[in-house]
Design a protein around this motif. Structure first.
Motif, PDB file in Angstrom:
ATOM      1  N   LEU A 174      51.626 -18.234  26.715  1.00 22.46           N
ATOM      2  CA  LEU A 174      50.744 -17.217  26.973  1.00 22.46           C
ATOM      3  C   LEU A 174      50.206 -17.855  28.477  1.00 22.46           C
ATOM      4  O   LEU A 174      49.903 -17.189  29.320  1.00 22.46           O
ATOM      5  N   MET A 178      49.382 -15.782  31.749  1.00 25.42           N
ATOM      6  CA  MET A 178      48.834 -16.018  32.512  1.00 25.42           C
ATOM      7  C   MET A 178      48.667 -16.412  34.337  1.00 25.42           C
ATOM      8  O   MET A 178      48.105 -15.702  35.226  1.00 25.42           O
ATOM      9  N   CYS A 181      50.332 -12.997  35.638  1.00 22.96           N
ATOM     10  CA  CYS A 181      48.898 -12.589  35.822  1.00 22.96           C
ATOM     11  C   CYS A 181      47.866 -12.359  37.158  1.00 22.96           C
ATOM     12  O   CYS A 181      46.774 -11.871  38.147  1.00 22.96           O
ATOM     13  N   LYS A 182      47.271 -14.027  37.287  1.00 23.22           N
ATOM     14  CA  LYS A 182      46.163 -13.936  38.490  1.00 23.22           C
ATOM     15  C   LYS A 182      47.541 -13.830  39.516  1.00 23.22           C
ATOM     16  O   LYS A 182      46.473 -13.791  40.442  1.00 23.22           O
ATOM     17  N   PHE A 192      46.016  -8.021  33.350  1.00 26.29           N
ATOM     18  CA  PHE A 192      46.256  -8.026  32.302  1.00 26.29           C
ATOM     19  C   PHE A 192      45.844  -6.960  31.666  1.00 26.29           C
ATOM     20  O   PHE A 192      44.126  -6.891  32.094  1.00 26.29           O
ATOM     21  N   TYR A 238      41.806 -15.300  26.321  1.00 29.20           N
ATOM     22  CA  TYR A 238      41.919 -14.359  26.697  1.00 29.20           C
ATOM     23  C   TYR A 238      40.821 -13.872  27.180  1.00 29.20           C
ATOM     24  O   TYR A 238      40.986 -12.883  27.923  1.00 29.20           O
ATOM     25  N   LEU A 241      41.840 -13.894  30.389  1.00 28.30           N
ATOM     26  CA  LEU A 241      43.248 -13.228  30.718  1.00 28.30           C
ATOM     27  C   LEU A 241      42.921 -11.848  30.881  1.00 28.30           C
ATOM     28  O   LEU A 241      43.546 -12.082  32.512  1.00 28.30           O
ATOM     29  N   THR A 244      41.471 -10.907  34.914  1.00 24.60           N
ATOM     30  CA  THR A 244      42.785 -11.010  35.383  1.00 24.60           C
ATOM     31  C   THR A 244      42.377  -9.191  36.391  1.00 24.60           C
ATOM     32  O   THR A 244      43.598  -8.820  36.835  1.00 24.60           O
TER      33      THR A 244
END
Length: 414
Positions: A174, A178, A181-182, A192, A238, A241, A244
């Motif tokens: 995960l 992250m 996505c960042k 995300f 979450y 996440l 983002t």
């Protein structure tokens, strides 16, 4: 006199017709009698989308060989569940074959909605991936067959993953998700993408994250496990996440990942189309952080097929179900988006040349997990989804939302 002659002629013609045709054959079981040559209509209630399209592609051959015609009802998920449940209250049902989500199984079997397939002569075979049959059998009886291998996967935009310095096989946990996505967010893209349009979608999309932290909604004794450290850690992750990216409905989520506006999201193989060029998907590893244990985190959304207990044409329906579950018939559905739950289809060398993602699907199906097969699951996801929504929108803190969800679930299941 003319009127009398006309009546006599009509009577003679009627008697002649009866003498030539004879009486209609007696019905067998609960099937309605039909005149010689008349086609029997079979009515199917299916989940709309790729799931229904796969079944529809296999109907013409059966139609031709069995002198039947079809009426296919394509319904959204909740509409389908409601339609099947409502029709079950009728002595003679409207449907001959239905498509069922695994999470409905307990409620449907418990209330007698479905017919026992073994009694109708159908048995599950060894080519079917064993784990996918867990929601087919209830109290020792087989009520359903796994038709469409839907299981959660990670849909991603290929260009954005590459721009973040990753290859699909590098997404090992995960934390990697992250980071990607960042990186996308910092470049002006959305990270995300999640579905927040219904409590069901919000809950189901979160389950893969929850499972990766070693958490779940109930324990082995079906006691709620929401207000736990694992659940809290998953929610807090979450929140970071989804910060983002954004919430989108299904079609917009798919379009966003395909066109590169968004980076990734929890998806299903049935959403993928052969003509896509921007997105692909991979299995969810079930690992939260580097060095953590791997859990089964690919959540089943397998669509199963069954026969209602009040089916008006049981013999033909059982024959149709066996036809749809045939390995060769299922293999043919792949060309139009079918995803069989069969090793012979998912591991076929020729199939994998055209659909290499099926290697991912097969692995995910082998280690997948069904949502709780409990009659209370619909009420449970409403409770969990509602409290997740409260937390996401800052109506409640994480601690308060989870405590309230735990209390509500305990009250429901006590």
């Amino acid at each position: 006199m003319k009127k009398l002659l006309a009546l006599v002629l009509a009577l003679v013609m009627a008697l002649s017709i009866v003498a030539c045709t004879g009486s209609a054959p007696a019905a067998t079981n609960n099937e309605a009698p039909a005149a010689s040559g008349e086609k029997v209509k079979l009515t199917l209630a299916l989940r709309s989308g790729a799931y229904a399209e796969a079944i529809k592609s296999s109907l013409p051959a059966f139609e031709k060989d069995n002198n039947v015609t079809f009426e296919v009802m394509e319904l959204a998920e909740q509409d389908l569940q409601n339609a099947i449940a409502l029709d079950a209250t009728n002595a003679k049902g409207a449907y001959d074959l239905v498509m069922v989500d695994g999470s409905w199984m307990a409620a449907f079997a418990d209330s007698g909605v479905l017919a026992d397939l073994n009694e109708l002569g159908y048995k599950l075979d060894e080519d079917i991936i064993p784990a996918t049959t867990a929601a087919c059998i209830f109290n020792g009886k087989t009520y359903l067959a796994p038709y469409y291998g839907n299981v959660t996967v990670l849909m991603y935009n290929k260009a954005l993953v590459e721009a973040a310095g990753y290859k699909p096989e590098d997404i090992k946990n995960l934390d990697d998700m992250m980071k990607i996505c960042k990186a996308a967010q910092e470049s002006g893209k959305k990270g995300f993408i999640y579905r927040g349009d219904t409590n069901n979608n919000l809950t189901v999309d979160f389950l893969s994250i929850l499972a990766s932290f070693g958490g779940w909604v109930v324990d082995e004794n079906q006691k709620p496990t929401v207000n736990t450290p694992e659940f809290k850690a998953a929610v807090e992750f979450y929140l970071d996440l989804i910060a983002t990216g954004d919430a989108e409905k299904k079609d917009d989520l798919i379009a966003s990942v395909e066109n590169g506006a968004g980076t990734m999201g929890i998806g299903w193989p049935g959403w993928y189309k052969a003509e896509f060029t921007g997105c692909d998907y991979t299995a969810i590893t079930g690992v939260a952080h580097d060095g953590d244990p791997a859990y089964n985190a690919n959540v089943y959304g397998t669509w199963l097929i069954g026969i209602p207990a009040n089916c008006p044409n049981k013999e033909l329906a059982a024959k149709l179900l066996a036809h749809l579950m045939d390995k060769d018939v299922q293999k043919e559905t792949i060309a139009i988006g079918g995803v069989p739950c069969r090793y012979s289809c998912l591991q076929d060398a020729e199939v994998l040349k055209e659909h290499p993602q099926f290697a991912v699907v097969c692995k995910a199906l082998e280690g997948g997990v069904y949502r709780p097969i409990m009659t209370e699951w619909p009420q449970m996801y409403e409770i969990i989804g509602s409290e997740l929504d409260n937390i996401i929108n800052n109506v409640k803190t994480v601690d308060q939302g989870l405590a309230d969800a735990q209390a509500a679930l305990e009250d429901l299941l006590k």
